[in-house]
Design a protein around this motif. Sequence first.
Motif, PDB file in Angstrom:
ATOM      1  N   VAL A 137      24.415  10.923  16.540  1.00 15.44           N
ATOM      2  CA  VAL A 137      25.080  10.313  17.687  1.00 15.44           C
ATOM      3  C   VAL A 137      25.711  11.402  18.547  1.00 15.44           C
ATOM      4  CG1 VAL A 137      27.031   8.854  18.379  1.00 15.44           C
ATOM      5  CG2 VAL A 137      25.534   8.142  16.506  1.00 15.44           C
ATOM      6  N   GLY A 138      25.551  11.303  19.846  1.00 15.87           N
ATOM      7  CA  GLY A 138      26.283  12.150  20.773  1.00 15.87           C
ATOM      8  C   GLY A 138      27.592  11.484  21.155  1.00 15.87           C
ATOM      9  N   HIS A 139      28.696  12.256  21.173  1.00 12.18           N
ATOM     10  CA  HIS A 139      29.996  11.695  21.524  1.00 12.18           C
ATOM     11  C   HIS A 139      30.735  12.666  22.454  1.00 12.18           C
ATOM     12  CE1 HIS A 139      32.611  14.335  19.025  1.00 12.18           C
ATOM     13  NE2 HIS A 139      31.517  14.444  18.277  1.00 12.18           N
ATOM     14  N   GLN A 140      31.842  12.178  23.056  1.00 15.25           N
ATOM     15  CA  GLN A 140      32.620  12.945  24.027  1.00 15.25           C
ATOM     16  C   GLN A 140      34.092  13.045  23.635  1.00 15.25           C
ATOM     17  OE1 GLN A 140      31.397  10.310  27.385  1.00 15.25           O
ATOM     18  NE2 GLN A 140      30.792  12.208  28.372  1.00 15.25           N
ATOM     19  N   ARG A 141      34.398  12.967  22.370  1.00 16.06           N
ATOM     20  CA  ARG A 141      35.786  12.871  21.924  1.00 16.06           C
ATOM     21  C   ARG A 141      36.584  14.146  22.181  1.00 16.06           C
ATOM     22  NH1 ARG A 141      34.405   9.906  16.127  1.00 16.06           N
ATOM     23  NH2 ARG A 141      33.705   7.921  17.033  1.00 16.06           N
ATOM     24  N   ARG A 142      35.886  15.272  22.335  1.00 14.91           N
ATOM     25  CA  ARG A 142      36.589  16.535  22.570  1.00 14.91           C
ATOM     26  C   ARG A 142      36.293  17.093  23.960  1.00 14.91           C
ATOM     27  NH1 ARG A 142      35.928  20.337  17.397  1.00 14.91           N
ATOM     28  NH2 ARG A 142      33.727  20.236  18.023  1.00 14.91           N
ATOM     29  N   GLY A 143      35.988  16.184  24.893  1.00 12.35           N
ATOM     30  CA  GLY A 143      35.852  16.590  26.285  1.00 12.35           C
ATOM     31  C   GLY A 143      34.490  17.117  26.681  1.00 12.35           C
ATOM     32  N   ARG A 144      33.500  16.981  25.808  1.00  6.40           N
ATOM     33  CA  ARG A 144      32.140  17.417  26.124  1.00  6.40           C
ATOM     34  C   ARG A 144      31.194  16.624  25.240  1.00  6.40           C
ATOM     35  NH1 ARG A 144      30.702  22.657  22.429  1.00  6.40           N
ATOM     36  NH2 ARG A 144      31.573  21.834  20.489  1.00  6.40           N
ATOM     37  N   TRP A 145      29.907  16.700  25.508  1.00  3.64           N
ATOM     38  CA  TRP A 145      28.910  16.067  24.651  1.00  3.64           C
ATOM     39  C   TRP A 145      28.655  16.956  23.431  1.00  3.64           C
ATOM     40  CZ3 TRP A 145      27.593  11.233  24.655  1.00  3.64           C
ATOM     41  CH2 TRP A 145      27.618  10.490  25.844  1.00  3.64           C
ATOM     42  N   GLU A 146      28.724  16.350  22.234  1.00  6.62           N
ATOM     43  CA  GLU A 146      28.400  17.062  21.006  1.00  6.62           C
ATOM     44  C   GLU A 146      27.934  16.039  19.959  1.00  6.62           C
ATOM     45  OE1 GLU A 146      31.838  18.844  19.066  1.00  6.62           O
ATOM     46  OE2 GLU A 146      33.135  17.743  20.429  1.00  6.62           O
ATOM     47  N   PRO A 147      27.211  16.494  18.933  1.00 12.35           N
ATOM     48  CA  PRO A 147      26.662  15.552  17.960  1.00 12.35           C
ATOM     49  C   PRO A 147      27.572  15.326  16.755  1.00 12.35           C
ATOM     50  CG  PRO A 147      25.691  17.705  17.625  1.00 12.35           C
ATOM     51  CD  PRO A 147      26.659  17.843  18.775  1.00 12.35           C
ATOM     52  N   MET A 148      27.388  14.175  16.131  1.00 15.29           N
ATOM     53  CA  MET A 148      27.964  13.897  14.822  1.00 15.29           C
ATOM     54  C   MET A 148      26.987  12.990  14.079  1.00 15.29           C
ATOM     55  SD  MET A 148      30.954  11.034  15.360  1.00 15.29           S
ATOM     56  CE  MET A 148      30.575   9.345  15.871  1.00 15.29           C
ATOM     57  N   LEU A 149      27.202  12.822  12.784  1.00 18.55           N
ATOM     58  CA  LEU A 149      26.402  11.914  11.972  1.00 18.55           C
ATOM     59  C   LEU A 149      27.225  10.666  11.673  1.00 18.55           C
ATOM     60  CD1 LEU A 149      24.776  14.425   9.457  1.00 18.55           C
ATOM     61  CD2 LEU A 149      23.715  13.366  11.455  1.00 18.55           C
ATOM     62  N   TRP A 150      26.589   9.523  11.800  1.00 17.32           N
ATOM     63  CA  TRP A 150      27.250   8.237  11.547  1.00 17.32           C
ATOM     64  C   TRP A 150      26.349   7.415  10.653  1.00 17.32           C
ATOM     65  CZ3 TRP A 150      26.299   3.398  14.689  1.00 17.32           C
ATOM     66  CH2 TRP A 150      27.146   2.353  14.303  1.00 17.32           C
TER      67      TRP A 150
END
Length: 622
Positions: A235-248
């Motif tokens: 998943v791509g997310h923006q929680r830290r002010g930019r697009w980055e990946p995490m696993l969900w």
Amino acid sequence: MVGMTESKGSSQGNSTASMPDWEKRFRAPRTGLPRWAEDAPDRSLFTSNATGTFELYAWDRATGTRRQVTDRPNGTTGGVLSPDGEWIWWFSDTDGDEFGVWVRQPFHGGPDEPAAPGLAPAYPDGLALGRDGTAVIGRSTDKGGSSVHVVRPGAEPVEIYRHEQSAGVGDLSHDGSLVAIEHTEHGDAMHSAIRVVRLDGTTVSELDDSEGGTRELGLSVMGFAPMDGDNRLLVGHQRRGRWEPMLWDAVTGEETHLAVDLPGDLDADWFPDGTALLIDHNFHARSELWRYDLADGELTRLETPQGTVSGALARPDGTVEFLWSSAAEPPVVRSTAGHVVLETPATPHGIDRAPSSVPVTDVWVDGPGGKVHALVQKPAGEGPFPTVFDIHGGPTWHDSDAFAAGPAAWVDHGFAVVRVNYRGSTGYGRAWTDALKHRVGLIELEDIAAVREWAVASGLADPRQLVLSGGSWGGYLTLLGLGTQPDAWAVGLAAVPVADYVTAYHDEMEALKALDRTLLGGTPEEVPERFAASSPLTYVDQVRAPVYISAGVNDPRCPIRQVENYVARLERRGHPHEVYRYDAGHGSLVVEERIKQLRLEIAFAQRHLPRAAAAGAASPRA
């Protein structure tokens, strides 16, 4: 006024020897990144302009055989291989209107057949194909909102999702049991949430960072893990002010955050064995590739030249194939193994490679919302030059250090070219992209004005010879800029623009209506003052520069009626303008048509910029 309607630009009959470099760049062979069948990696599908029109091609790597899959007057680019490599799915619309149906064709050739009988034509909103022949199809219509259907072989389509807001299919799990849907049910079309459902439509889990629209954070589906029984979704997310990946984990809800310490936006995909991720790192208009090992978090840079990677995929043997270019060097499909992956034979004109152009230089200018990044190309000699401000579309997009035949053509004709990554552009963090709200168009033009002032003050640009140009959202900003900054521009060139924002809203595809409601805070009836302030039609009587407009008569994104409303107002004033109408949609996939349109734009600018005409005539590469 000039009014024309054609389906293809006619060839000018130039021999290769007499053909100018700028035309060679368009006619040179181009290929997209080959995408292969997940379970048959020797079978690939790619796009190419080998015939003069961008079409789909099948490539059997085991035998070296290539064949053209589609052949349509206005071209084809939307295609997907089934996991077993037996079928090619491609989207069939009408003359570029983006409204149509999926059809399929056997990999080694044969007649096309309806891929999803029972589904009426619609706009495509994602497609995922399963290993048992199941297809999950996202679609939208102007009246019915967005929907997702499951199509099994020999069975009627089953609708598993519907909502009035925009949504689309993100991915299907490896075992075909779970579907990831990106949706904007909260009403913010710029920030999606993710729902994972079973094939009967029942919900498994929900991931939503928007908090009901009160917090502007978006999510994107990057893909399920490539193994049966693995429910992890990248998943791509923006929680830290930019697009980055995490696993969900879509079943347990467990989130695994990844320690990728790089400064720009990050896109990601799986390596086929599921042990690592391929990271596409975008920063300051350039990109590079990294491998991230999931077991120990080790981050390893993959060797790529400086420039832009426009797409990358990891092969089963661990190598990575990627499409690379720079502003100076034309695109090529490379492998991290060190070789060129795919070369297209010379086109019918005998051109085997596009001529190079000049590199870009980076400029950072203080703007009202922060530092504005611009890319500059200029011809040989000393300025000030006649200068084209070539404004990108989107608006959520950005110009990069990538090969572009249009800007290179202007440089050949003696122009400097400036491309501005204004507020609203991607690649500079979430705050920069999300700054584009309510004062739509006016915000971007403030940043463009700041760069324009720098260009004149630095001696790059002749203030009497400034051309504002762009396509799609860039065409919209061109017309809006000509009306709100009438003293700044000598000529305006707008391709497939928004010209009358209210009429455009009522005529455009539903997904774009949702985006406009997000950008402006409501419908034209709810916030009429905002639509009026952001509409080029409001300022048409203030326009002083000659205006050139090109428009596709089948365009669903910037429909023709609203363009005609703007043109009628210019005609009523007797204002100098030309209009070129062509029989396609939001742009053209026909090479000769693209050349014709740019030739008309250059000629229009030269007629209204006498000094620029002289510079073009003197240019040895023109």
